[in-house]
Design a protein around this motif. Sequence first.
Motif, PDB file in Angstrom:
ATOM      1  N   GLY A 158       0.812  -1.213   0.000  1.00 48.10           N
ATOM      2  CA  GLY A 158       0.000   0.000   0.000  1.00 48.10           C
ATOM      3  C   GLY A 158       0.842   1.257   0.000  1.00 48.10           C
ATOM      4  O   GLY A 158       0.638   2.159  -0.816  1.00 48.10           O
ATOM      5  N   ILE A 159       1.828   1.347   0.907  1.00 47.21           N
ATOM      6  CA  ILE A 159       2.632   2.564   0.986  1.00 47.21           C
ATOM      7  C   ILE A 159       3.612   2.655  -0.179  1.00 47.21           C
ATOM      8  O   ILE A 159       3.917   3.743  -0.666  1.00 47.21           O
ATOM      9  N   TYR A 160       4.106   1.507  -0.650  1.00 41.37           N
ATOM     10  CA  TYR A 160       5.072   1.530  -1.756  1.00 41.37           C
ATOM     11  C   TYR A 160       4.406   1.965  -3.055  1.00 41.37           C
ATOM     12  O   TYR A 160       4.917   2.822  -3.770  1.00 41.37           O
ATOM     13  N   LYS A 161       3.251   1.406  -3.344  1.00 40.68           N
ATOM     14  CA  LYS A 161       2.553   1.765  -4.566  1.00 40.68           C
ATOM     15  C   LYS A 161       1.949   3.164  -4.483  1.00 40.68           C
ATOM     16  O   LYS A 161       1.606   3.764  -5.496  1.00 40.68           O
ATOM     17  N   ARG A 162       1.831   3.688  -3.264  1.00 34.66           N
ATOM     18  CA  ARG A 162       1.286   5.036  -3.108  1.00 34.66           C
ATOM     19  C   ARG A 162       2.359   6.092  -3.266  1.00 34.66           C
ATOM     20  O   ARG A 162       2.065   7.277  -3.304  1.00 34.66           O
ATOM     21  N   GLY A 163       3.614   5.691  -3.371  1.00 29.25           N
ATOM     22  CA  GLY A 163       4.664   6.660  -3.642  1.00 29.25           C
ATOM     23  C   GLY A 163       5.833   6.652  -2.685  1.00 29.25           C
ATOM     24  O   GLY A 163       6.723   7.492  -2.804  1.00 29.25           O
ATOM     25  N   ALA A 164       5.860   5.738  -1.714  1.00 34.52           N
ATOM     26  CA  ALA A 164       6.979   5.686  -0.779  1.00 34.52           C
ATOM     27  C   ALA A 164       8.253   5.300  -1.508  1.00 34.52           C
ATOM     28  O   ALA A 164       8.237   4.532  -2.472  1.00 34.52           O
ATOM     29  N   GLY A 165       9.392   5.802  -1.032  1.00 35.06           N
ATOM     30  CA  GLY A 165      10.672   5.410  -1.579  1.00 35.06           C
ATOM     31  C   GLY A 165      10.957   3.950  -1.272  1.00 35.06           C
ATOM     32  O   GLY A 165      10.471   3.411  -0.275  1.00 35.06           O
ATOM     33  N   LEU A 166      11.759   3.303  -2.112  1.00 32.88           N
ATOM     34  CA  LEU A 166      12.050   1.881  -1.928  1.00 32.88           C
ATOM     35  C   LEU A 166      12.711   1.613  -0.581  1.00 32.88           C
ATOM     36  O   LEU A 166      12.324   0.690   0.141  1.00 32.88           O
ATOM     37  N   GLY A 167      13.716   2.415  -0.218  1.00 26.47           N
ATOM     38  CA  GLY A 167      14.434   2.196   1.031  1.00 26.47           C
ATOM     39  C   GLY A 167      13.555   2.287   2.267  1.00 26.47           C
ATOM     40  O   GLY A 167      13.515   1.362   3.082  1.00 26.47           O
ATOM     41  N   PRO A 168      12.830   3.411   2.457  1.00 22.31           N
ATOM     42  CA  PRO A 168      11.942   3.510   3.619  1.00 22.31           C
ATOM     43  C   PRO A 168      10.851   2.442   3.624  1.00 22.31           C
ATOM     44  O   PRO A 168      10.473   1.931   4.695  1.00 22.31           O
ATOM     45  N   ALA A 169      10.341   2.087   2.440  1.00 22.99           N
ATOM     46  CA  ALA A 169       9.312   1.043   2.378  1.00 22.99           C
ATOM     47  C   ALA A 169       9.890  -0.301   2.807  1.00 22.99           C
ATOM     48  O   ALA A 169       9.226  -1.083   3.507  1.00 22.99           O
ATOM     49  N   ILE A 170      11.120  -0.600   2.417  1.00 27.71           N
ATOM     50  CA  ILE A 170      11.783  -1.836   2.820  1.00 27.71           C
ATOM     51  C   ILE A 170      12.034  -1.838   4.325  1.00 27.71           C
ATOM     52  O   ILE A 170      11.892  -2.867   4.999  1.00 27.71           O
ATOM     53  N   ALA A 171      12.433  -0.674   4.873  1.00 24.69           N
ATOM     54  CA  ALA A 171      12.623  -0.567   6.328  1.00 24.69           C
ATOM     55  C   ALA A 171      11.324  -0.909   7.053  1.00 24.69           C
ATOM     56  O   ALA A 171      11.322  -1.618   8.061  1.00 24.69           O
ATOM     57  N   PHE A 172      10.213  -0.406   6.550  1.00 22.70           N
ATOM     58  CA  PHE A 172       8.899  -0.710   7.119  1.00 22.70           C
ATOM     59  C   PHE A 172       8.570  -2.195   6.957  1.00 22.70           C
ATOM     60  O   PHE A 172       8.070  -2.835   7.881  1.00 22.70           O
ATOM     61  N   LEU A 173       8.883  -2.751   5.782  1.00 22.43           N
ATOM     62  CA  LEU A 173       8.616  -4.161   5.505  1.00 22.43           C
ATOM     63  C   LEU A 173       9.335  -5.068   6.489  1.00 22.43           C
ATOM     64  O   LEU A 173       8.766  -6.036   6.994  1.00 22.43           O
ATOM     65  N   TYR A 174      10.588  -4.753   6.782  1.00 23.58           N
ATOM     66  CA  TYR A 174      11.347  -5.597   7.706  1.00 23.58           C
ATOM     67  C   TYR A 174      10.927  -5.385   9.153  1.00 23.58           C
ATOM     68  O   TYR A 174      10.753  -6.337   9.910  1.00 23.58           O
ATOM     69  N   SER A 175      10.741  -4.132   9.548  1.00 22.09           N
ATOM     70  CA  SER A 175      10.510  -3.830  10.963  1.00 22.09           C
ATOM     71  C   SER A 175       9.157  -4.324  11.457  1.00 22.09           C
ATOM     72  O   SER A 175       9.016  -4.670  12.629  1.00 22.09           O
ATOM     73  N   GLY A 176       8.150  -4.363  10.550  1.00 22.80           N
ATOM     74  CA  GLY A 176       6.805  -4.741  10.965  1.00 22.80           C
ATOM     75  C   GLY A 176       6.741  -6.036  11.759  1.00 22.80           C
ATOM     76  O   GLY A 176       6.314  -6.054  12.919  1.00 22.80           O
ATOM     77  N   PRO A 177       7.173  -7.165  11.173  1.00 20.24           N
ATOM     78  CA  PRO A 177       7.111  -8.427  11.913  1.00 20.24           C
ATOM     79  C   PRO A 177       8.285  -8.646  12.858  1.00 20.24           C
ATOM     80  O   PRO A 177       8.223  -9.508  13.735  1.00 20.24           O
ATOM     81  N   ALA A 178       9.380  -7.898  12.694  1.00 23.39           N
ATOM     82  CA  ALA A 178      10.594  -8.182  13.458  1.00 23.39           C
ATOM     83  C   ALA A 178      10.628  -7.511  14.820  1.00 23.39           C
ATOM     84  O   ALA A 178      11.293  -7.993  15.732  1.00 23.39           O
TER      85      ALA A 178
END
Length: 372
Positions: free
Chosen positions: A83-103
């Motif tokens: 959702g956030i990546y396709k809405r315009g988030a940068g790849l790096g911050p979106a990846i940070a969010f992707l990893y941190s969520g479950p970790a």
Amino acid sequence: MTLIIEWFLSGINEVWYYMTNHFLTCILPAFFIAGAIAMFLSKNAVLKYFGAQTKKYISYSIGSVSGILLAVCSCTIIPLFAGIYKRGAGLGPAIAFLYSGPAINLLAITLTSSVLGWQMGLARIIGAVVFAIVIGLLMSLIFPEEHKQDSNLFSGQQEQEKSKKAVAGFFALLIGILFFGTLDYSFVSNTPIAAVFGTSESTFTSTPIVELVVKYTILIALIIVVSIVTKRLFDKEERQGWVDETFGLMKLIFPMLLLGVFIAGVIKVAIPSEVITSLVGSNSLAANFIAAIFGMLMYFSTLTEIPILESFMDLGMGQGPALSLLLAGPALSLPNLLSIRNVLGTKKTAVYAGLVIVMATIAGMFFGAIVS
């Protein structure tokens, strides 16, 4: 033939468990949140905190700790990330969010410290935050091309001129459904409501029935409130757009997610735990690497990695490999990777998985050397 049937049934059982225990209260709310992000959240709001042009210390700081209040697994985070990546988030911050969520979610950190010791809990916190930032930065360096919004996935979107407070409250309610849907309700054993189902007037007894009653009472109340707020805040066309965005994401991600869950179920019986523990009893490079790979192959629903890891450690798994698995497992899984591939493509997904594995291996060796 008998072995193949056993593997098949294990895969089916894993899918059944996943659907009955996590779909309604975990995955489905996450998809609705992702759909709402796509439909209702102003693109400027996303770009303000996660955009490619946002100052790195802001975007990566928020991305690396954003998972603290989201008790989600490696699969639940995918629709939110998409959702956030396709809405315009940068790849790096979106990846940070992707990893941190479950970790790094608060429940997982608390339970890790309680069950596996404060050293493991502290190492998980530090490792998860550092991993999220470093992996996000490396991904943005490796793939520096300009981020492009996928117009096919979120077609027909319009910027919504709504009250910021009203929209923030709406999203808070949606996150509340996700939070309370994944919350451990065993604490009701110490509340008066448990006495209704107790064995005596003086005994508070927590049973699955009590926990389900409390859980679904809260969830139903939140859903009713969300329904009222949605009807008052958005018109019919906007509400229909939300539904369309939500199920568009589900069609993109959910089939591959189920396939990955099935494969993970097969692996559970195809690779005996005795074999795994015999390979990860030391703090060698190989042991930590194997633990990280094993974590990547398995699917851990929220918090289940902790009792599984505890049993492995009881059987002789080393502290270093345990942390390697803990840092790789919740953030990666076959369902997770198959789903991410549909969002990022094969190359970016492979690099992301490789970075997590390498960093988990190094962190495990470092931690094992300290505590040994």
